[in-house]
Design an enzyme around this catalytic site. Structure first.
Site, PDB file in Angstrom:
ATOM      1  N   GLN A   1      -4.550  -2.054   9.641  1.00 43.49           N
ATOM      2  CA  GLN A   1      -4.426  -3.351   8.986  1.00 43.49           C
ATOM      3  C   GLN A   1      -5.073  -4.448   9.821  1.00 43.49           C
ATOM      4  OE1 GLN A   1      -3.353  -3.694   5.923  1.00 43.49           O
ATOM      5  NE2 GLN A   1      -3.460  -5.924   5.832  1.00 43.49           N
TER       6      GLN A   1
ATOM      7  N   ASP B   1     -10.673   3.080   4.077  1.00 46.20           N
ATOM      8  CA  ASP B   1     -10.705   1.617   4.026  1.00 46.20           C
ATOM      9  C   ASP B   1     -12.131   1.113   4.136  1.00 46.20           C
ATOM     10  OD1 ASP B   1      -9.264  -0.934   6.203  1.00 46.20           O
ATOM     11  OD2 ASP B   1      -9.437  -0.888   4.029  1.00 46.20           O
TER      12      ASP B   1
ATOM     13  N   LYS C   1       0.846  -1.209   0.000  1.00 51.14           N
ATOM     14  CA  LYS C   1       0.000   0.000   0.000  1.00 51.14           C
ATOM     15  C   LYS C   1       0.877   1.253   0.000  1.00 51.14           C
ATOM     16  CE  LYS C   1      -3.675  -2.569   2.209  1.00 51.14           C
ATOM     17  NZ  LYS C   1      -4.413  -2.927   3.425  1.00 51.14           N
TER      18      LYS C   1
HETATM   19  N1  LIG Z   1      -7.756  -2.919   6.987  1.00 50.04           N
HETATM   20  C1  LIG Z   1      -7.722  -3.890   6.048  1.00 50.04           C
HETATM   21  N2  LIG Z   1      -7.112  -5.037   6.308  1.00 50.04           N
HETATM   22  C2  LIG Z   1      -7.097  -6.010   5.354  1.00 50.04           C
HETATM   23  C3  LIG Z   1      -7.679  -5.816   4.101  1.00 50.04           C
HETATM   24  C4  LIG Z   1      -8.328  -4.584   3.859  1.00 50.04           C
HETATM   25  O1  LIG Z   1      -8.916  -4.343   2.779  1.00 50.04           O
HETATM   26  N3  LIG Z   1      -8.332  -3.657   4.865  1.00 50.04           N
HETATM   27  N4  LIG Z   1      -7.607  -6.782   3.110  1.00 50.04           N
HETATM   28  C5  LIG Z   1      -6.898  -8.023   3.318  1.00 50.04           C
HETATM   29  C6  LIG Z   1      -5.579  -8.185   2.568  1.00 50.04           C
HETATM   30  N5  LIG Z   1      -5.158  -7.199   1.663  1.00 50.04           N
HETATM   31  C7  LIG Z   1      -5.006  -5.917   2.114  1.00 50.04           C
HETATM   32  O2  LIG Z   1      -4.624  -5.660   3.225  1.00 50.04           O
HETATM   33  C8  LIG Z   1      -4.629  -7.527   0.411  1.00 50.04           C
HETATM   34  C9  LIG Z   1      -4.302  -8.835   0.095  1.00 50.04           C
HETATM   35  C10 LIG Z   1      -3.720  -9.145  -1.136  1.00 50.04           C
HETATM   36  C11 LIG Z   1      -3.469  -8.149  -2.064  1.00 50.04           C
HETATM   37  C12 LIG Z   1      -2.830  -8.437  -3.364  1.00 50.04           C
HETATM   38  O3  LIG Z   1      -2.789  -7.593  -4.244  1.00 50.04           O
HETATM   39  N6  LIG Z   1      -2.268  -9.640  -3.522  1.00 50.04           N
HETATM   40  C13 LIG Z   1      -1.553  -9.945  -4.732  1.00 50.04           C
HETATM   41  C14 LIG Z   1      -0.532 -11.011  -4.460  1.00 50.04           C
HETATM   42  C15 LIG Z   1       0.395 -10.580  -3.342  1.00 50.04           C
HETATM   43  C16 LIG Z   1       1.749 -10.182  -3.880  1.00 50.04           C
HETATM   44  O4  LIG Z   1       1.805  -9.624  -4.990  1.00 50.04           O
HETATM   45  O5  LIG Z   1       2.692 -10.445  -3.170  1.00 50.04           O
HETATM   46  C17 LIG Z   1      -2.545 -10.428  -5.805  1.00 50.04           C
HETATM   47  O6  LIG Z   1      -3.631 -10.952  -5.415  1.00 50.04           O
HETATM   48  O7  LIG Z   1      -2.204 -10.257  -6.990  1.00 50.04           O
HETATM   49  C18 LIG Z   1      -3.811  -6.843  -1.771  1.00 50.04           C
HETATM   50  C19 LIG Z   1      -4.374  -6.528  -0.524  1.00 50.04           C
HETATM   51  C20 LIG Z   1      -6.555  -8.278   4.760  1.00 50.04           C
HETATM   52  N7  LIG Z   1      -6.492  -7.183   5.617  1.00 50.04           N
END
Ligand SMILES: Nc1nc2c(c(=O)[nH]1)N[C@@H](CN(C=O)c1ccc(C(=O)N[C@@H](CCC(=O)O)C(=O)O)cc1)CN2
Length: 281
Positions: free
Chosen positions: A97, A120, A53
Site C-alpha cells: 500500500q 498492482d 481490498k
Molecule cells: N499500492 C497502491 N497504493 C495505492 C493505490 C494503488 O492503486 N496501489 N491507490 C490509491 C488509493 N486506493 C487504493 O489503494 C483507492 C482509493 C479509493 C478507492 C475507492 O473506491 N474509493 C471510494 C470511496 C471510499 C469509500 O467507499 O470509503 C470511491 O471512490 O467510490 C479505492 C482505492 C493509493 N494507494
C-alpha cells in the site's frame, strides 16, 4: 448537451461478475486466488483501502492476507516480508500500500515484488513494460480508467488526452496506456506553466494530481470526457465536479467512479495471476 455519468460501481460490478466463475473453477482445482496486502504505518485512509481490498477479495471467495507493519519498519525488514510472500506458492498477488513511511525506499520495495505477483502493476519492469505495451499487469488505477473508457465505448484513437499528474503508478502509466490506444497524449505536471490552456484543448481529461477540486470548470472544452482519479481526504476528487459537469459530455464522480474500478482491476489481476500459476505448475 447529453451528459453521461460514468458509474464506476456499475463497471466494477461487471468486472467482478466476470470473475465469479473463474474463481469457482480455480477453487475446484485446489487453488484459491490469494492477495496479500502490506500496510506499513497507521495512515487511516490506507487502512481503509487495504480493508476494502480484503473485503472485496473475500466477497468473491478469494483469500486475503493482510500484513500490517509498524511505521518504524525499515526497508530491509519490509524486503524480508516481501520475499517471504514471493516464496509462498499460496500467495498469487502482492500489494504494498502506497504511501509508505519516509524512511522506506518505496521503489526498492516495489521492485522486490516478484513480477508474476505484481498484480498492482508497480514494479519498474512490470509497469514500465506494460505501459509500453507488453509485460505483466498495468497499474490498477490506469487499468481502471481504460476499463471505464472501454465499458462506455468512449473513443480514444486520434483524441487529445491530457493527463494531469506523472506519478509512477498513475500519471505515467495511464499516459502510456492512452498512447498505446493511439490517443495524442499530453502529460502535465507541477512544472507545466500553462496548465489551463493545455487542459482546454483536451477531448479526454485524466485528473491524477492529488489536489482536491483542482481541475476547474472553465478548463473543460465543451464535450470533453473527464476522468477523476483523485482520492483526497473526505472522498473528494481532483476535479471540481459540479463545475466540470457543465461542459463535459461524460464524467466520473468521486466517490463512485474510478475508485471502485481500481479495486475490481486488482481482483482481476489476482485471478489472472492465480490462473498463470496453475499453468506454470
Ligand atoms: N499500492 C497502491 N497504493 C495505492 C493505490 C494503488 O492503486 N496501489 N491507490 C490509491 C488509493 N486506493 C487504493 O489503494 C483507492 C482509493 C479509493 C478507492 C475507492 O473506491 N474509493 C471510494 C470511496 C471510499 C469509500 O467507499 O470509503 C470511491 O471512490 O467510490 C479505492 C482505492 C493509493 N494507494
Amino acid at each position: 448537451m447529453e451528459k453521461q455519468i460514468l458509474d464506476g460501481r456499475l463497471v466494477a460490478d461487471s468486472v467482478k461478475n466476470s470473475l465469479k466463475e473463474r474463481v469457482e473453477n480455480l477453487i475446484k482445482k485446489g487453488i484459491t486466488p490469494c492477495l496479500a496486502t502490506i500496510l506499513v504505518g497507521d495512515d487511516p485512509s490506507s487502512e481503509t483501502y487495504v480493508n476494502m481490498k480484503g473485503k472485496a477479495c473475500e466477497k468473491l471467495g478469494m483469500k486475503s492476507i493482510k500484513i500490517h507493519l509498524s511505521k518504524e519498519t525499515s526497508t530491509e525488514e519490509l524486503l524480508e516480508t516481501i520475499q517471504k510472500l514471493n516464496e509462498d506458492d499460496t500467495v498469487h498477488g502482492i500489494l504494498l500500500q502506497h504511501p509508505v513511511p519516509s524512511q522506506i525506499d518505496e521503489r526498492k520495495a516495489f521492485d522486490a515484488i516478484d513480477i508474476r505477483k505484481d498484480v498492482d502493476g508497480v514494479t519498474s519492469f512490470g509497469y514500465g513494460q506494460t505501459a509500453l505495451g507488453f509485460g505483466k499487469f498495468p497499474s490498477c488505477t490506469p487499468a481502471a480508467i481504460m476499463k471505464i473508457l472501454d465499458y462506455y465505448e468512449i473513443p480514444i484513437e486520434g483524441k487529445h488526452a491530457v493527463v494531469i499528474g506523472r506519478s509512477p503508478i498513475l500519471g505515467k502509466p495511464v499516459s502510456a496506456l492512452l498512447l498505446n490506444e493511439n490517443a495524442t497524449v499530453t502529460t502535465c505536471h507541477s512544472r507545466t506553466t500553462n496548465l489551463a490552456e493545455i487542459v482546454k484543448l483536451a477531448d479526454i481529461v485524466v485528473a491524477a494530481v492529488g489536489k482536491p477540486n483542482f481541475i476547474q470548470g472553465d478548463w473543460i472544452k465543451p464535450g470533453a470526457v473527464v476522468l477523476d482519479a483523485g482520492y483526497n481526504k473526505g472522498n473528494i476528487g481532483d476535479v471540481d465536479y459540479e463545475a466540470c459537469l457543465v461542459n463535459s459530455s461524460a464524467i466520473t464522480p468521486v466517490p463512485g467512479g474510478v475508485g471502485p474500478v481500481t479495486i475490481s482491476m486488482l481482483l482481476k489481476h489476482t485471478v489472472d495471476a492465480a490462473e498463470e500459476s496453475l499453468k506454470a505448475n
